[in-house]
Design an enzyme around this catalytic site. Structure first.
Site, PDB file in Angstrom:
ATOM      1  N   CYS A  48       4.892  -5.059  -9.049  1.00  0.00           N
ATOM      2  CA  CYS A  48       4.339  -4.886  -7.703  1.00  0.00           C
ATOM      3  C   CYS A  48       4.727  -3.513  -7.151  1.00  0.00           C
ATOM      4  O   CYS A  48       5.859  -3.330  -6.685  1.00  0.00           O
ATOM      5  CB  CYS A  48       4.840  -6.002  -6.786  1.00  0.00           C
TER       6      CYS A  48
ATOM      7  N   CYS B 283       5.552  -3.519  -3.455  1.00  0.00           N
ATOM      8  CA  CYS B 283       6.877  -4.074  -3.116  1.00  0.00           C
ATOM      9  C   CYS B 283       8.002  -3.124  -3.538  1.00  0.00           C
ATOM     10  O   CYS B 283       8.959  -2.928  -2.795  1.00  0.00           O
ATOM     11  CB  CYS B 283       7.121  -5.407  -3.820  1.00  0.00           C
ATOM     12  N   ASP B 284       7.909  -2.592  -4.733  1.00  0.00           N
ATOM     13  CA  ASP B 284       9.067  -1.924  -5.341  1.00  0.00           C
ATOM     14  C   ASP B 284       8.945  -0.411  -5.466  1.00  0.00           C
ATOM     15  O   ASP B 284       9.905   0.253  -5.860  1.00  0.00           O
ATOM     16  CB  ASP B 284       9.309  -2.500  -6.752  1.00  0.00           C
TER      17      ASP B 284
END
Ligand code: NAP
Length: 307
Positions: A134, A137-138
């Site tokens: 992701c 997200c990261d």
């Protein structure tokens, strides 16, 4: 007499527990069926920085536990059991699990989707240690670093573009010689000066240094040559697998297996709703799953009034 719940929610991720919170606060008897522990994919994320309200971020597992406790505070019940079969066309609907059969007037499917893995031996062990599924997200953990994006579809193209804005260098590694991503991604990808396409390469090995990803080894699918690419991170974007195996013969799904449900979260079956990553939707995030959960409760209530 056996209890008939107003609503049974299958899956205890952010979509499921938000639905539970809203349903139970609406006065509905609410059961959440969860196989292992709350949170779904979210629980595997160590630092969630894009769910508002946590100004220093929060561990995904802790956020999951808080969502569960938040719903249970108002009377939602969690049963830890694996669902093995569902009859969603009957009324009440029947959900067979490893802990027995549960009956419900309405069912919310919140089973989620899992990222497709490359299938390399240490891939799962390196999740959170350089391997991610992701970019949204990261990505920020790799600010100023060198990363590889694996894949050739819209997700890989989108992830590569996202990462090119924060990373020093992005390699987009694809097993073919052209992307299957839509045309609109191509010009921005080509214009990103720090982005390089690596064509016809299959990723075979993930090398580590001190337990963290440090390089990938690849084989050229045309020439057979092998090569090594040093990188700090690998973002795998080769598709996702929605968890619909048990219901695909009852609920309408699209060609990728996602449940067809619009913003109301209603499916083709009366009294059956789909929330979160398992539903067709343009952005799969914790907040969009939670949003679905809240919406579902409104339409569950509406459905129950018709019975
Ligand atoms: P996808 O379209 O199925 O593409 C997956 C890509 O990964 C393909 O290029 C495929 O290669 C490659 N791949 C699959 N298995 C692989 C493996 N084992 N090793 C290496 N490469 C592998 O998946 P997606 O990109 O996640 O997109 C899923 C759906 O969401 C699509 O319908 C997409 O249009 C949609 N989506 C839309 C947007 C948007 O509109 N903004 C953004 C993201 C996703 P091959 O080409 O060789 O099969």
């Amino acid at each position: 007499m056996e209890q008939i719940y107003d609503v049974v929610i299958v899956g205890g991720g952010p979509g499921g527990y938000t639905a539970a919170l809203y349903c139970v606060r609406a006065g509905l008897s609410t059961l959440v069926l969860e196989k292992l522990s709350a949170g779904g994919q979210m629980a595997t994320t160590t630092q969630v920085d894009n769910y508002p309200g946590f100004d220093e971020g929060i561990d995904g597992f802790e956020l999951a536990e808080r969502m569960q406790r938040g719903a249970e505070r108002f009377g939602a019940v969690t049963e830890y059991a694996e669902v093995t079969a569902m009859d969603l066309t009957s009324q009440p609907k029947q959900i067979t699990t490893s802990s027995g059969t549960f009956l419900a007037k309405a069912v919310i499917l919140a089973t989620g989707a899992s990222p497709r893995l490359l299938g390399l031996s240490n891939e799962e062990a390196l999740r959170g240690r350089g391997v991610s599924y992701c970019a949204t997200c990261d990505g920020m953990f790799f600010r100023g670093k060198t990363v590889v994006v694996a894949g050739g579809g819209n997700s890989a193209a989108e992830d590569a573009l996202t990462l090119s804005k924060m990373c020093k260098k992005v390699y987009l590694v694809h097993r073919r010689d052209s992307l299957r991503a839509t045309q609109s991604y191509l010009t921005p990808l080509q214009n990103a000066e720090n982005l390089e396409f690596v064509w016809n390469k299959q990723i075979d090995v993930l090398d580590t240094t001190d337990g963290h990803l440090s390089s990938i080894q690849m084989t050229d699918r045309v020439t057979g040559e092998t090569s090594t690419l040093e990188c700090d991170g690998l973002f795998v974007a080769i598709g996702r697998i929605p968890d619909t195996a048990l219901i695909a013969d009852q609920v309408s799904c699209d060609e990728q297996g996602y449940i067809i449900a619009d913003e109301t979260t209603r499916t083709n079956l009366a009294g059956v709703f789909a929330v979160g990553d398992v539903r067709q939707k343009p952005l799969r995030q914790i907040i969009t799953a939670a949003s679905d959960g809240a919406t579902a409760s409104k339409f569950v209530e509406e459905y129950l009034q018709t019975l």
